[in-house]
Design a protein around this motif. Sequence first.
Motif, PDB file in Angstrom:
ATOM      1  N   ARG A 139       0.836  -1.198   0.000  1.00  0.00           N
ATOM      2  CA  ARG A 139       0.000   0.000   0.000  1.00  0.00           C
ATOM      3  C   ARG A 139       0.870   1.246   0.000  1.00  0.00           C
ATOM      4  NH1 ARG A 139      -4.936   0.817   0.214  1.00  0.00           N
ATOM      5  NH2 ARG A 139      -5.362  -1.378   0.644  1.00  0.00           N
ATOM      6  N   ILE A 140       0.745   2.058  -1.056  1.00  0.00           N
ATOM      7  CA  ILE A 140       1.548   3.283  -1.178  1.00  0.00           C
ATOM      8  C   ILE A 140       0.721   4.461  -1.701  1.00  0.00           C
ATOM      9  CG2 ILE A 140       3.788   2.159  -1.459  1.00  0.00           C
ATOM     10  CD1 ILE A 140       3.441   2.309  -4.460  1.00  0.00           C
ATOM     11  N   MET A 141      -0.586   4.256  -1.907  1.00  0.00           N
ATOM     12  CA  MET A 141      -1.402   5.287  -2.551  1.00  0.00           C
ATOM     13  C   MET A 141      -1.522   6.560  -1.712  1.00  0.00           C
ATOM     14  SD  MET A 141      -2.952   5.862  -5.381  1.00  0.00           S
ATOM     15  CE  MET A 141      -3.196   4.231  -6.076  1.00  0.00           C
ATOM     16  N   SER A 142      -1.703   6.412  -0.398  1.00  0.00           N
ATOM     17  CA  SER A 142      -1.862   7.603   0.450  1.00  0.00           C
ATOM     18  C   SER A 142      -0.616   8.477   0.416  1.00  0.00           C
ATOM     19  CB  SER A 142      -2.172   7.182   1.888  1.00  0.00           C
ATOM     20  OG  SER A 142      -3.445   6.586   1.975  1.00  0.00           O
ATOM     21  N   SER A 143       0.568   7.843   0.461  1.00  0.00           N
ATOM     22  CA  SER A 143       1.802   8.637   0.437  1.00  0.00           C
ATOM     23  C   SER A 143       1.967   9.353  -0.900  1.00  0.00           C
ATOM     24  CB  SER A 143       3.016   7.746   0.720  1.00  0.00           C
ATOM     25  OG  SER A 143       3.223   6.815  -0.318  1.00  0.00           O
ATOM     26  N   MET A 144       1.478   8.737  -1.990  1.00  0.00           N
ATOM     27  CA  MET A 144       1.546   9.411  -3.292  1.00  0.00           C
ATOM     28  C   MET A 144       0.716  10.690  -3.278  1.00  0.00           C
ATOM     29  SD  MET A 144       1.491   6.386  -6.124  1.00  0.00           S
ATOM     30  CE  MET A 144       2.508   4.929  -5.967  1.00  0.00           C
ATOM     31  N   HIS A 145      -0.502  10.593  -2.773  1.00  0.00           N
ATOM     32  CA  HIS A 145      -1.360  11.776  -2.696  1.00  0.00           C
ATOM     33  C   HIS A 145      -0.784  12.802  -1.710  1.00  0.00           C
ATOM     34  CE1 HIS A 145      -5.025  10.751  -5.087  1.00  0.00           C
ATOM     35  NE2 HIS A 145      -4.440   9.574  -5.050  1.00  0.00           N
ATOM     36  N   ALA A 146      -0.071  12.324  -0.689  1.00  0.00           N
ATOM     37  CA  ALA A 146       0.567  13.254   0.246  1.00  0.00           C
ATOM     38  C   ALA A 146       1.604  14.112  -0.461  1.00  0.00           C
ATOM     39  CB  ALA A 146       1.224  12.485   1.393  1.00  0.00           C
ATOM     40  N   PHE A 147       2.293  13.529  -1.454  1.00  0.00           N
ATOM     41  CA  PHE A 147       3.328  14.278  -2.160  1.00  0.00           C
ATOM     42  C   PHE A 147       2.749  15.389  -3.025  1.00  0.00           C
ATOM     43  CE2 PHE A 147       6.367  11.260  -0.655  1.00  0.00           C
ATOM     44  CZ  PHE A 147       7.577  11.925  -0.729  1.00  0.00           C
ATOM     45  N   TRP A 148       1.487  15.288  -3.401  1.00  0.00           N
ATOM     46  CA  TRP A 148       0.827  16.407  -4.077  1.00  0.00           C
ATOM     47  C   TRP A 148       0.788  17.609  -3.126  1.00  0.00           C
ATOM     48  CZ3 TRP A 148      -3.254  19.785  -3.783  1.00  0.00           C
ATOM     49  CH2 TRP A 148      -3.628  20.424  -4.978  1.00  0.00           C
ATOM     50  N   SER A 149       0.413  17.357  -1.868  1.00  0.00           N
ATOM     51  CA  SER A 149       0.367  18.429  -0.867  1.00  0.00           C
ATOM     52  C   SER A 149       1.765  18.968  -0.577  1.00  0.00           C
ATOM     53  CB  SER A 149      -0.272  17.914   0.425  1.00  0.00           C
ATOM     54  OG  SER A 149      -1.602  17.504   0.205  1.00  0.00           O
ATOM     55  N   MET A 257      -4.519  17.094   6.686  1.00  0.00           N
ATOM     56  CA  MET A 257      -4.628  16.145   5.580  1.00  0.00           C
ATOM     57  C   MET A 257      -3.251  15.635   5.161  1.00  0.00           C
ATOM     58  SD  MET A 257      -6.603  16.582   1.927  1.00  0.00           S
ATOM     59  CE  MET A 257      -8.196  16.082   2.565  1.00  0.00           C
ATOM     60  N   LEU A 258      -2.270  16.518   5.110  1.00  0.00           N
ATOM     61  CA  LEU A 258      -0.914  16.117   4.723  1.00  0.00           C
ATOM     62  C   LEU A 258      -0.343  15.113   5.712  1.00  0.00           C
ATOM     63  CD1 LEU A 258       1.679  16.398   3.034  1.00  0.00           C
ATOM     64  CD2 LEU A 258       2.262  18.393   4.425  1.00  0.00           C
ATOM     65  N   VAL A 259      -0.471  15.403   6.991  1.00  0.00           N
ATOM     66  CA  VAL A 259       0.091  14.529   8.033  1.00  0.00           C
ATOM     67  C   VAL A 259      -0.530  13.141   7.970  1.00  0.00           C
ATOM     68  CG1 VAL A 259       0.244  14.142  10.522  1.00  0.00           C
ATOM     69  CG2 VAL A 259       0.730  16.412   9.583  1.00  0.00           C
ATOM     70  N   ILE A 260      -1.852  13.079   7.887  1.00  0.00           N
ATOM     71  CA  ILE A 260      -2.529  11.779   7.909  1.00  0.00           C
ATOM     72  C   ILE A 260      -2.269  10.996   6.636  1.00  0.00           C
ATOM     73  CG2 ILE A 260      -4.776  12.347   6.922  1.00  0.00           C
ATOM     74  CD1 ILE A 260      -4.142  10.279  10.102  1.00  0.00           C
ATOM     75  N   ARG A 261      -2.022  11.668   5.516  1.00  0.00           N
ATOM     76  CA  ARG A 261      -1.711  10.948   4.283  1.00  0.00           C
ATOM     77  C   ARG A 261      -0.311  10.334   4.344  1.00  0.00           C
ATOM     78  NH1 ARG A 261      -4.607  14.347  -0.696  1.00  0.00           N
ATOM     79  NH2 ARG A 261      -6.609  13.269  -0.483  1.00  0.00           N
ATOM     80  N   PHE A 262       0.608  10.981   5.044  1.00  0.00           N
ATOM     81  CA  PHE A 262       1.943  10.411   5.164  1.00  0.00           C
ATOM     82  C   PHE A 262       1.929   9.120   5.986  1.00  0.00           C
ATOM     83  CE2 PHE A 262       4.394  14.290   3.815  1.00  0.00           C
ATOM     84  CZ  PHE A 262       5.136  13.617   2.857  1.00  0.00           C
TER      85      PHE A 262
END
Length: 387
Positions: A139-149, A257-262
């Motif tokens: 599972r790596i999808m959340s960290s990918m979206h975190a990098f947008w932020s 949102m950034l913190v929780i996505r990481f």
Amino acid sequence: MGVEDKYLNQFKAGKKEQYAARCAFFLAGFTVTTWAPMIPVIKERLQIGDDVLGLLLLCIGISAFVFMPLAGILNQKLGCKKMLQINIVLFALILIIISSLDNVWSFVVFLLLFGAVMGTIDVTMNMNSVIVEKLSKKRIMSSMHAFWSVGCFCSAGLFSVLAKQGLNITTVAIIHGIIIFVLCLISSPYFLAYKGASNEKPIAIPHGIVVLFGILACISFLAEGAIMDWSGIFLTEAKGLELSLAGIGYAIFSVAMLVIRFIGDRAVQYIGEERICVFGALVAGFGFLLVVLIDNFYLMPIGFICIGLGAANIVPVLYSLLKNQNDMPINAAVTAITCMGYTGVILGPALLGFIAHGIGIKFVFYLLCMLFIIEALLSKYIFKRLS
């Protein structure tokens, strides 16, 4: 083994492919946020009012929405790798050109191009990330979206620093463009050349469970758009805060949102996808309720934190779930839910504006609370179907 699975066996996704996928999200956020601080300068340069500016900004949204379905066709012709390479470079070049324009009609043309490239990248980077995650078997999808932020924060910070040095927006855009070119050059060899299986339809009408995914994405994107566009007005008009504090709600929401996505990928692994979506939606809905009910300035941030924490991982989980459904091929499914989700960003804030004008700004936040309760119930139903 299905045709699509056989086709996927041609690819591999190791650490470099994972980092490249994250870099695509970073570059998209970095470029979009480079544009945002230019808007006041461009408005003054063109000597236009809010109404004309609003129409110019609408060009971006409409163009992005139109080109998202076409991205499915282009991806099947060229593959994710070439599409990301071409469009990231175009994104930076258009940004530099826009920074130097001084004519309204030239802005219309290049903002339409800007929106088209943005919509294409949005679909392609999500498609690339879904395939990378599937091949990685982690599972790596959340960290990918975190990098947008992360891209957004880095761009905003660098823009501010360079502007304080007295550099004009064209010079700043060129510096940002060079950074984008370099990072694209480093990461692009590791984008996947995925095109989709030969029997796939690149554009298809959403159907089956993908429609429900799209509705959830639309609600989540609507909430993000609402916080960005309406939280400042809500805090100044309904809560009586000073104009200088208007942006505090969106800032708190973004950081949460950034913190929780990481930490989201690990959280999903331990808590589970269903709980992340169901309880996340309930927490976000509770956050909107708190924002309305709490008048204490020091307690009000709790509401925005809840919205950010609850909503952060819903969309990444939805993209991850696409590999588990059989109603649509991945290419078409990613395009479909990206288009449906983007409807919430483009049309949602405008619709909420009509509601705010007719009933009141507080009702907008009550409505968003109810939508997230619906999202929790719908998420429960989706996981019941998937199981």
